[in-house]
Design an enzyme around this catalytic site. Structure first.
Site, PDB file in Angstrom:
ATOM      1  N   GLY A 293       0.857  -1.186   0.000  1.00  0.00           N
ATOM      2  CA  GLY A 293       0.000   0.000   0.000  1.00  0.00           C
ATOM      3  C   GLY A 293       0.890   1.231   0.000  1.00  0.00           C
ATOM      4  N   ARG A 294       1.499   1.472   1.164  1.00  0.00           N
ATOM      5  CA  ARG A 294       2.360   2.641   1.342  1.00  0.00           C
ATOM      6  C   ARG A 294       3.441   2.733   0.267  1.00  0.00           C
ATOM      7  NH1 ARG A 294       3.278   4.717   6.509  1.00  0.00           N
ATOM      8  NH2 ARG A 294       2.640   2.697   7.341  1.00  0.00           N
ATOM      9  N   TYR A 335       1.185   8.875  15.349  1.00  0.00           N
ATOM     10  CA  TYR A 335       2.361   7.997  15.442  1.00  0.00           C
ATOM     11  C   TYR A 335       3.681   8.766  15.583  1.00  0.00           C
ATOM     12  CZ  TYR A 335      -1.007   5.567  12.302  1.00  0.00           C
ATOM     13  OH  TYR A 335      -2.114   5.043  11.692  1.00  0.00           O
ATOM     14  N   CYS A 362      -8.129  23.149  16.404  1.00  0.00           N
ATOM     15  CA  CYS A 362      -8.194  23.594  17.782  1.00  0.00           C
ATOM     16  C   CYS A 362      -7.721  22.469  18.689  1.00  0.00           C
ATOM     17  CB  CYS A 362      -9.633  23.962  18.090  1.00  0.00           C
ATOM     18  SG  CYS A 362      -9.696  25.448  19.035  1.00  0.00           S
TER      19      CYS A 362
HETATM   20  N1  LLP Z   1      -2.510  -5.826   3.898  1.00  0.00           N
HETATM   21  C1  LLP Z   1      -3.128  -5.748   5.077  1.00  0.00           C
HETATM   22  C2  LLP Z   1      -3.958  -6.864   5.521  1.00  0.00           C
HETATM   23  C3  LLP Z   1      -2.992  -4.610   5.872  1.00  0.00           C
HETATM   24  O1  LLP Z   1      -3.603  -4.558   7.033  1.00  0.00           O
HETATM   25  C4  LLP Z   1      -2.206  -3.529   5.403  1.00  0.00           C
HETATM   26  C5  LLP Z   1      -2.067  -2.316   6.199  1.00  0.00           C
HETATM   27  C6  LLP Z   1      -1.583  -3.648   4.151  1.00  0.00           C
HETATM   28  C7  LLP Z   1      -1.753  -4.813   3.424  1.00  0.00           C
HETATM   29  C8  LLP Z   1      -0.763  -2.555   3.551  1.00  0.00           C
HETATM   30  O2  LLP Z   1       0.357  -2.232   4.312  1.00  0.00           O
HETATM   31  P1  LLP Z   1       1.423  -1.183   3.747  1.00  0.00           P
HETATM   32  O3  LLP Z   1       2.087  -1.838   2.566  1.00  0.00           O
HETATM   33  O4  LLP Z   1       0.716   0.047   3.380  1.00  0.00           O
HETATM   34  O5  LLP Z   1       2.359  -0.976   4.873  1.00  0.00           O
HETATM   35  N2  LLP Z   1      -2.328   4.050   9.082  1.00  0.00           N
HETATM   36  C9  LLP Z   1      -0.987   3.522   9.291  1.00  0.00           C
HETATM   37  C10 LLP Z   1      -0.756   2.265   8.487  1.00  0.00           C
HETATM   38  C11 LLP Z   1      -1.762   1.174   8.791  1.00  0.00           C
HETATM   39  C12 LLP Z   1      -1.566  -0.051   7.950  1.00  0.00           C
HETATM   40  C13 LLP Z   1      -2.720  -0.967   8.090  1.00  0.00           C
HETATM   41  N3  LLP Z   1      -2.659  -2.130   7.297  1.00  0.00           N
HETATM   42  C14 LLP Z   1       0.010   4.605   8.926  1.00  0.00           C
HETATM   43  O6  LLP Z   1      -0.405   5.695   8.553  1.00  0.00           O
HETATM   44  O7  LLP Z   1       1.217   4.397   9.040  1.00  0.00           O
END
Ligand code: LLP
Length: 432
Positions: A293-294, A335, A362
């Site tokens: 994702g990220r 975070y 605020c």
């Molecule tokens: N697959 C599953 C089942 C997940 O729960 C997640 C992320 C991903 C894939 C994707 O992970 P990535 O490649 O994006 O690291 N809001 C937090 C991140 C939460 C991630 C939740 N799950 C932040 O802003 O750092």
């Protein structure tokens, strides 16, 4: 020079993204403004897709974890890159389907799916539902039965791995709300239960150990553990697990000092582990899924703000207030996330001004970054916060009834709005 390849500085000393001058973008679209570079996004997609081709004979699929950045245009890009999509809610599923995303490439996650979400997913004919727990398994079996369907499922397994990342985004360990644990025997039990049920078809297993992980070791470790479990399932039940989803979590560069591993390196090392263990245990090579994702969108995005008040508290600190904040980027307050910040219209000037960038909400904790070196800024300058493409727009809110900013996509010097900015009217639309 920058944390992201899509950024540069032009002759006017202005920051550019995807060949567009950020000062021009602000003139055209205003601030706050999310900007994403399509070229960079597509390059990241292709790097992951290619890594499966090169290291695993293409026997797998890359799914974009849409929670990182979900809108119709992003779904279209993912579709055109021949990838699948991970969704975790009825809303993400709806977005994908309304963008025309093929249902048979959608994977539905989540630790507490509603009956309606399950029905909608089955009705649409999505690829897999990733089942989180026992009651959910029974519910899916029941709903599929009433619909006269057989649900293709995977199980979310907690492999018992503690990845070194922020505790809020760590998910592989036993104390997590997601999935069933191996250590307790729960995982084996749920597999056996699925094999007894009539209306589910167990296709595979899934794990996701956390996010923003900068090291390959935990991913290799997870693959080891999952292959062992696949072998144990075969021994105990005779059932062959055909698919293995290893989740996402690949880290990106927020600061110059961050050192993420090349995306090809993850698959190279993980594929080696999967192949070696499959051979050792005498099990078939599973079809592999990964869910970045990220790493697809994070460094492809920036946020632009206009500087308002610059407030120096002698011997304490200087606050630089901007016209957004935790409503468009809640990651610092949640975070303490690091970000690289700079003045977009003075990008060539020295960054010798240590400031705290504050939002307009605020709330004292509404900060974007503390003690960060930027250029000498004043009222009216434009600030750019880098690597905000993931989990910024998707986690934004209307706190203080602040409308969400638009998202502009840039591509080789051209720009277009892909998500319109909210208006005050939008804010009161559902008020009665
Ligand atoms: N697959 C599953 C089942 C997940 O729960 C997640 C992320 C991903 C894939 C994707 O992970 P990535 O490649 O994006 O690291 N809001 C937090 C991140 C939460 C991630 C939740 N799950 C932040 O802003 O750092």
């Amino acid at each position: 020079m920058f944390v992201s390849e899509c950024l540069d500085v032009n002759r006017d000393g202005h920051l550019t993204i995807g060949g567009c001058d950020t000062v021009e973008l602000v003139r055209r679209y205003g601030t706050p403004l999310y900007v994403m570079d399509e070229t960079q996004i597509r390059e990241h997609c292709r790097a992951f897709v290619q890594s499966i081709k090169e290291n695993y004979d293409g026997h797998g699929r890359v799914l974009f974890a849409s929670k990182a950045f979900c809108c119709k245009e992003m779904c279209r890009i993912v579709e055109s890159e021949d990838m699948g999509l991970d969704v975790v809610s009825g809303g993400e599923l709806y977005t994908a389907l309304s963008a025309g995303f093929p249902a048979d490439r959608i994977y539905f996650h989540g630790n507490n799916k509603t009956d309606l979400e399950i029905e909608t997913a089955l009705e649409a004919g999505i690829a897999r539902i990733i089942v989180d727990n026992f009651p959910e398994l029974e519910t899916i079996n029941r709903i599929a039965g009433t619909m006269g369907k057989k649900a293709d499922i995977m199980f979310r397994i907690k492999p018992g791995i503690d990845a070194h990342t922020h505790s809020f985004i760590r998910t592989g360990q036993i104390d997590s709300k997601f999935g069933v644990a191996l250590e307790t025997g729960e995982a084996m039990q749920i597999v056996k239960r699925a094999l007894e049920l009539e209306n589910v078809n167990l296709c595979g297993l899934h794990c996701h150990i956390g996010s923003q992980i900068l090291d390959v070791d935990p991913f290799e470790h997870a693959a080891e553990v999952m292959l062992k479990f696949i072998a144990d399932i075969k021994t105990e039940t005779g059932f062959t697990v055909r698919e293995l989803n290893l989740g996402g979590g690949f880290g990106i560069k927020y600061l110059e000092s961050d050192n993420p591993v090349a995306y090809s390196e993850y698959m190279n090392r993980v594929a080696r582990v999967v192949k070696a263990r499959a051979q050792e245990y005498g099990v078939d090579l599973p079809y592999i899924l990964i869910e970045p994702g990220r790493s697809i969108v994070g460094s492809a995005g920036i946020t632009l703000y206009t500087v308002g008040a610059v407030k120096t508290i002698p011997d304490i600190r200087t606050y630089v207030s901007v016209d957004g904040g935790m409503c468009d980027n809640p990651r610092y307050i949640l975070y303490s996330s690091d970000y690289d910040v700079l003045c977009a219209n003075k990008a060539n000037e020295p960054r010798d001004f240590k400031v705290t960038v504050a939002g307009k909400c605020c709330e004292s904790g509404d900060l974007i970054q503390e003690n960060t070196p930027i250029q000498r800024v004043e009222h009216g300058d434009i600030l750019a916060v880098l690597s905000t493409g993931a989990y910024n727009y998707s986690m934004s809110s209307n706190y203080n009834r602040i409308p969400r900013p638009p998202v502009v996509m840039v591509c080789r010097g051209e720009s277009r709005v892909i998500v319109k900015g909210e208006t005050f009217e939008d804010l009161v639309r559902n008020d009665v």
